[in-house]
Motif scaffolding. Structure first.
Motif, PDB file in Angstrom:
ATOM      1  N   GLY A   1      25.585  36.384 -37.260  1.00 61.92           N
ATOM      2  CA  GLY A   1      26.717  37.290 -37.393  1.00 61.92           C
ATOM      3  C   GLY A   1      27.788  36.992 -36.348  1.00 61.92           C
ATOM      4  O   GLY A   1      27.874  35.898 -35.800  1.00 61.92           O
ATOM      5  N   LEU A   2      28.613  37.998 -36.058  1.00 60.31           N
ATOM      6  CA  LEU A   2      29.661  37.847 -35.047  1.00 60.31           C
ATOM      7  C   LEU A   2      29.563  38.964 -34.016  1.00 60.31           C
ATOM      8  O   LEU A   2      30.561  39.483 -33.536  1.00 60.31           O
ATOM      9  CB  LEU A   2      31.045  37.869 -35.711  1.00 60.31           C
ATOM     10  N   SER A   3      28.349  39.339 -33.681  1.00 62.05           N
ATOM     11  CA  SER A   3      28.138  40.398 -32.708  1.00 62.05           C
ATOM     12  C   SER A   3      28.637  39.967 -31.343  1.00 62.05           C
ATOM     13  O   SER A   3      28.666  38.786 -30.999  1.00 62.05           O
ATOM     14  CB  SER A   3      26.643  40.735 -32.621  1.00 62.05           C
ATOM     15  N   SER A   4      29.017  40.965 -30.535  1.00 59.37           N
ATOM     16  CA  SER A   4      29.426  40.660 -29.165  1.00 59.37           C
ATOM     17  C   SER A   4      28.222  40.462 -28.253  1.00 59.37           C
ATOM     18  O   SER A   4      28.362  40.130 -27.079  1.00 59.37           O
ATOM     19  CB  SER A   4      30.293  41.796 -28.613  1.00 59.37           C
ATOM     20  N   ALA A   5      27.000  40.698 -28.783  1.00 60.42           N
ATOM     21  CA  ALA A   5      25.797  40.512 -27.982  1.00 60.42           C
ATOM     22  C   ALA A   5      25.656  39.054 -27.564  1.00 60.42           C
ATOM     23  O   ALA A   5      26.017  38.128 -28.302  1.00 60.42           O
ATOM     24  CB  ALA A   5      24.571  40.951 -28.781  1.00 60.42           C
ATOM     25  N   ALA A   6      25.122  38.860 -26.381  1.00 56.00           N
ATOM     26  CA  ALA A   6      25.020  37.509 -25.833  1.00 56.00           C
ATOM     27  C   ALA A   6      23.939  36.697 -26.533  1.00 56.00           C
ATOM     28  O   ALA A   6      22.790  37.119 -26.614  1.00 56.00           O
ATOM     29  CB  ALA A   6      24.719  37.592 -24.341  1.00 56.00           C
ATOM     30  N   VAL A   7      24.317  35.519 -27.070  1.00 58.38           N
ATOM     31  CA  VAL A   7      23.366  34.546 -27.589  1.00 58.38           C
ATOM     32  C   VAL A   7      23.797  33.183 -27.043  1.00 58.38           C
ATOM     33  O   VAL A   7      24.912  32.733 -27.289  1.00 58.38           O
ATOM     34  CB  VAL A   7      23.328  34.505 -29.130  1.00 58.38           C
ATOM     35  N   LEU A   8      22.907  32.554 -26.285  1.00 58.67           N
ATOM     36  CA  LEU A   8      23.193  31.253 -25.691  1.00 58.67           C
ATOM     37  C   LEU A   8      22.221  30.232 -26.244  1.00 58.67           C
ATOM     38  O   LEU A   8      21.091  30.563 -26.616  1.00 58.67           O
ATOM     39  CB  LEU A   8      23.066  31.316 -24.165  1.00 58.67           C
ATOM     40  N   GLN A   9      22.643  28.968 -26.289  1.00 58.36           N
ATOM     41  CA  GLN A   9      21.757  27.914 -26.761  1.00 58.36           C
ATOM     42  C   GLN A   9      21.886  26.676 -25.894  1.00 58.36           C
ATOM     43  O   GLN A   9      22.928  26.411 -25.303  1.00 58.36           O
ATOM     44  CB  GLN A   9      22.053  27.568 -28.217  1.00 58.36           C
ATOM     45  N   SER A  10      20.787  25.922 -25.824  1.00 53.50           N
ATOM     46  CA  SER A  10      20.760  24.669 -25.075  1.00 53.50           C
ATOM     47  C   SER A  10      21.169  23.516 -25.979  1.00 53.50           C
ATOM     48  O   SER A  10      21.454  23.701 -27.169  1.00 53.50           O
ATOM     49  CB  SER A  10      19.344  24.423 -24.538  1.00 53.50           C
ATOM     50  N   GLU A  11      21.152  22.329 -25.432  1.00 50.91           N
ATOM     51  CA  GLU A  11      21.295  21.130 -26.254  1.00 50.91           C
ATOM     52  C   GLU A  11      20.042  20.965 -27.109  1.00 50.91           C
ATOM     53  O   GLU A  11      19.043  21.669 -26.931  1.00 50.91           O
ATOM     54  CB  GLU A  11      21.513  19.903 -25.368  1.00 50.91           C
ATOM     55  N   ILE A  12      20.076  20.007 -28.035  1.00 53.01           N
ATOM     56  CA  ILE A  12      18.993  19.880 -29.007  1.00 53.01           C
ATOM     57  C   ILE A  12      18.159  18.624 -28.741  1.00 53.01           C
ATOM     58  O   ILE A  12      18.686  17.568 -28.370  1.00 53.01           O
ATOM     59  CB  ILE A  12      19.566  19.863 -30.441  1.00 53.01           C
TER      60      ILE A  12
ATOM     61  N   SER B   1      18.595  35.293 -26.217  1.00 51.57           N
ATOM     62  CA  SER B   1      19.201  36.434 -26.911  1.00 51.57           C
ATOM     63  C   SER B   1      19.215  37.637 -25.983  1.00 51.57           C
ATOM     64  O   SER B   1      18.161  38.088 -25.523  1.00 51.57           O
ATOM     65  CB  SER B   1      18.415  36.770 -28.181  1.00 51.57           C
ATOM     66  N   GLY B   2      20.420  38.166 -25.709  1.00 51.27           N
ATOM     67  CA  GLY B   2      20.560  39.332 -24.857  1.00 51.27           C
ATOM     68  C   GLY B   2      20.484  40.624 -25.642  1.00 51.27           C
ATOM     69  O   GLY B   2      20.251  40.632 -26.863  1.00 51.27           O
ATOM     70  N   VAL B   3      20.679  41.743 -24.953  1.00 53.06           N
ATOM     71  CA  VAL B   3      20.595  43.061 -25.577  1.00 53.06           C
ATOM     72  C   VAL B   3      21.559  43.148 -26.759  1.00 53.06           C
ATOM     73  O   VAL B   3      22.736  42.790 -26.657  1.00 53.06           O
ATOM     74  CB  VAL B   3      20.904  44.164 -24.547  1.00 53.06           C
TER      75      VAL B   3
ATOM     76  N   PRO C   1      18.047  47.861 -25.394  1.00 51.58           N
ATOM     77  CA  PRO C   1      18.471  48.036 -24.000  1.00 51.58           C
ATOM     78  C   PRO C   1      17.312  48.073 -23.007  1.00 51.58           C
ATOM     79  O   PRO C   1      17.499  47.800 -21.819  1.00 51.58           O
ATOM     80  CB  PRO C   1      19.214  49.379 -24.042  1.00 51.58           C
ATOM     81  N   SER C   2      16.102  48.379 -23.485  1.00 54.99           N
ATOM     82  CA  SER C   2      14.941  48.408 -22.589  1.00 54.99           C
ATOM     83  C   SER C   2      14.684  47.052 -21.934  1.00 54.99           C
ATOM     84  O   SER C   2      14.064  46.987 -20.875  1.00 54.99           O
ATOM     85  CB  SER C   2      13.689  48.843 -23.360  1.00 54.99           C
ATOM     86  N   ALA C   3      15.160  45.969 -22.572  1.00 52.21           N
ATOM     87  CA  ALA C   3      14.932  44.630 -22.020  1.00 52.21           C
ATOM     88  C   ALA C   3      15.780  44.373 -20.786  1.00 52.21           C
ATOM     89  O   ALA C   3      15.503  43.437 -20.016  1.00 52.21           O
ATOM     90  CB  ALA C   3      15.220  43.574 -23.085  1.00 52.21           C
TER      91      ALA C   3
ATOM     92  N   ASP D   1      18.186  42.862 -18.305  1.00 48.63           N
ATOM     93  CA  ASP D   1      18.782  41.529 -18.240  1.00 48.63           C
ATOM     94  C   ASP D   1      17.772  40.433 -18.568  1.00 48.63           C
ATOM     95  O   ASP D   1      18.004  39.259 -18.272  1.00 48.63           O
ATOM     96  CB  ASP D   1      19.421  41.274 -16.869  1.00 48.63           C
ATOM     97  N   GLN D   2      16.642  40.789 -19.179  1.00 49.19           N
ATOM     98  CA  GLN D   2      15.638  39.803 -19.572  1.00 49.19           C
ATOM     99  C   GLN D   2      15.942  39.287 -20.971  1.00 49.19           C
ATOM    100  O   GLN D   2      15.814  40.034 -21.946  1.00 49.19           O
ATOM    101  CB  GLN D   2      14.240  40.426 -19.548  1.00 49.19           C
ATOM    102  N   PRO D   3      16.369  38.047 -21.157  1.00 49.00           N
ATOM    103  CA  PRO D   3      16.681  37.559 -22.500  1.00 49.00           C
ATOM    104  C   PRO D   3      15.431  37.195 -23.278  1.00 49.00           C
ATOM    105  O   PRO D   3      14.412  36.784 -22.703  1.00 49.00           O
ATOM    106  CB  PRO D   3      17.522  36.303 -22.226  1.00 49.00           C
ATOM    107  N   ARG D   4      15.504  37.375 -24.574  1.00 51.78           N
ATOM    108  CA  ARG D   4      14.472  36.838 -25.471  1.00 51.78           C
ATOM    109  C   ARG D   4      14.650  35.322 -25.464  1.00 51.78           C
ATOM    110  O   ARG D   4      15.672  34.801 -25.914  1.00 51.78           O
ATOM    111  CB  ARG D   4      14.654  37.414 -26.871  1.00 51.78           C
ATOM    112  N   THR D   5      13.669  34.628 -24.938  1.00 49.14           N
ATOM    113  CA  THR D   5      13.783  33.187 -24.717  1.00 49.14           C
ATOM    114  C   THR D   5      12.887  32.463 -25.708  1.00 49.14           C
ATOM    115  O   THR D   5      11.657  32.583 -25.643  1.00 49.14           O
ATOM    116  CB  THR D   5      13.374  32.827 -23.279  1.00 49.14           C
TER     117      THR D   5
END
Length: 246
Positions: free
Chosen positions: A47-58, A110-112, A225-227, A229-233
């Motif tokens: 989607g286009l959520s403002s929630a933080a999603v980061l990715q590494s190289e492949i 994946s952030g909150v 929000p319970s997570a 600053d711990q991202p789903r890694t």
């Protein structure tokens, strides 16, 4: 390691790596370079959520081997997934192996609020996997993988027959091509999921490997929000037939 769930389209393996190996991998994921998921393209399933999603190289293994700097441990994990131990091999969904396939792998943080919309992967793929690389994950932190119940192989479910998207091999028919994230604009795909209306949830347990064929609808529940600053890694990737990759 142990197989916790095994169906024709879904396999869950717990304690995939040894304790020391997992700790080393989990630590290394903290030091990779990441960029925002949407920085180069729109990844529609997110989607286009403002929630933080980061990715590494492949990383890739198979017809082409590629390991970006610093991603050697992710590369080792991808190799282990591509060539499972003999005791585990028969538990993989049919057709998902490293033989005759290129395997990809990258880390996604994946952030909150971040999740993944309902979709199924392109039929050109053999399947996909996710490996949870965070050292701990609370049961109330969200991020569960939700998998729609599978139709019986060799038959068409009642929902399939009504909506015209079932197939005799138990896989969804194509609706305007492969069924991807449709934002509820495709009425038949939405009705298909609503008519089934149940399935399996798989929590983001550390050191857990989940394998899916490309034929099953799935989504990821948002991180709560319970997570904090711990991202789903998660290390995620696809099994791509070398015939399709050429």
């Amino acid at each position: 390691m142990k197989i916790t769930i095994s169906t024709p389209h879904l396999t869950v393996v717990d304690d995939f790596l040894g304790e020391a190996e997992f700790a080393s991998l989990a630590a290394s994921l903290q030091f990779l370079s990441y960029r925002p998921m949407h920085s180069k393209e729109w990844v529609k399933a997110y989607g286009l959520s403002s929630a933080a999603v980061l990715q590494s190289e492949i990383v890739t293994r198979g017809r082409v081997d590629s390991t970006p700097p610093g991603m050697g441990r992710v590369g080792n994990l991808v190799e282990r997934i591509a060539q499972p131990e003999e005791a585990l091999r028969d538990g993989y969904p049919q057709g998902i192996t490293g033989q005759g396939a290129t395997i990809t792998g990258r880390t996604v943080l994946s952030g909150v609020g971040a999740g993944l919309n309902w979709h199924n992967d392109a039929e050109t793929l053999l399947g996909a996997y996710v490996f949870y690389g965070h050292p701990r994950w609370g049961s109330s932190w969200g991020g569960e993988l939700l998998v729609l119940a599978e139709t019986e192989t060799g038959t068409e479910s009642e929902a399939d027959g009504r909506n015209g998207i079932g197939r005799s091999d138990g896989r969804p028919r194509e609706v305007n091509g492969d069924l991807g994230p449709d934002f509820m604009l495709d009425a038949r795909a939405e009705q298909y999921r609503n008519d089934i209306g149940h399935g399996t949830f798989v929590s983001a347990r550390p050191n857990r490997l989940v394998l899916l064929t490309s034929h099953v609808h799935h989504r990821v529940a948002p991180v709560t929000p319970s997570a904090g600053d711990q991202p789903r890694t998660a290390v995620v990737g696809f099994f791509v037939s070398d015939a399709d990759a050429s």
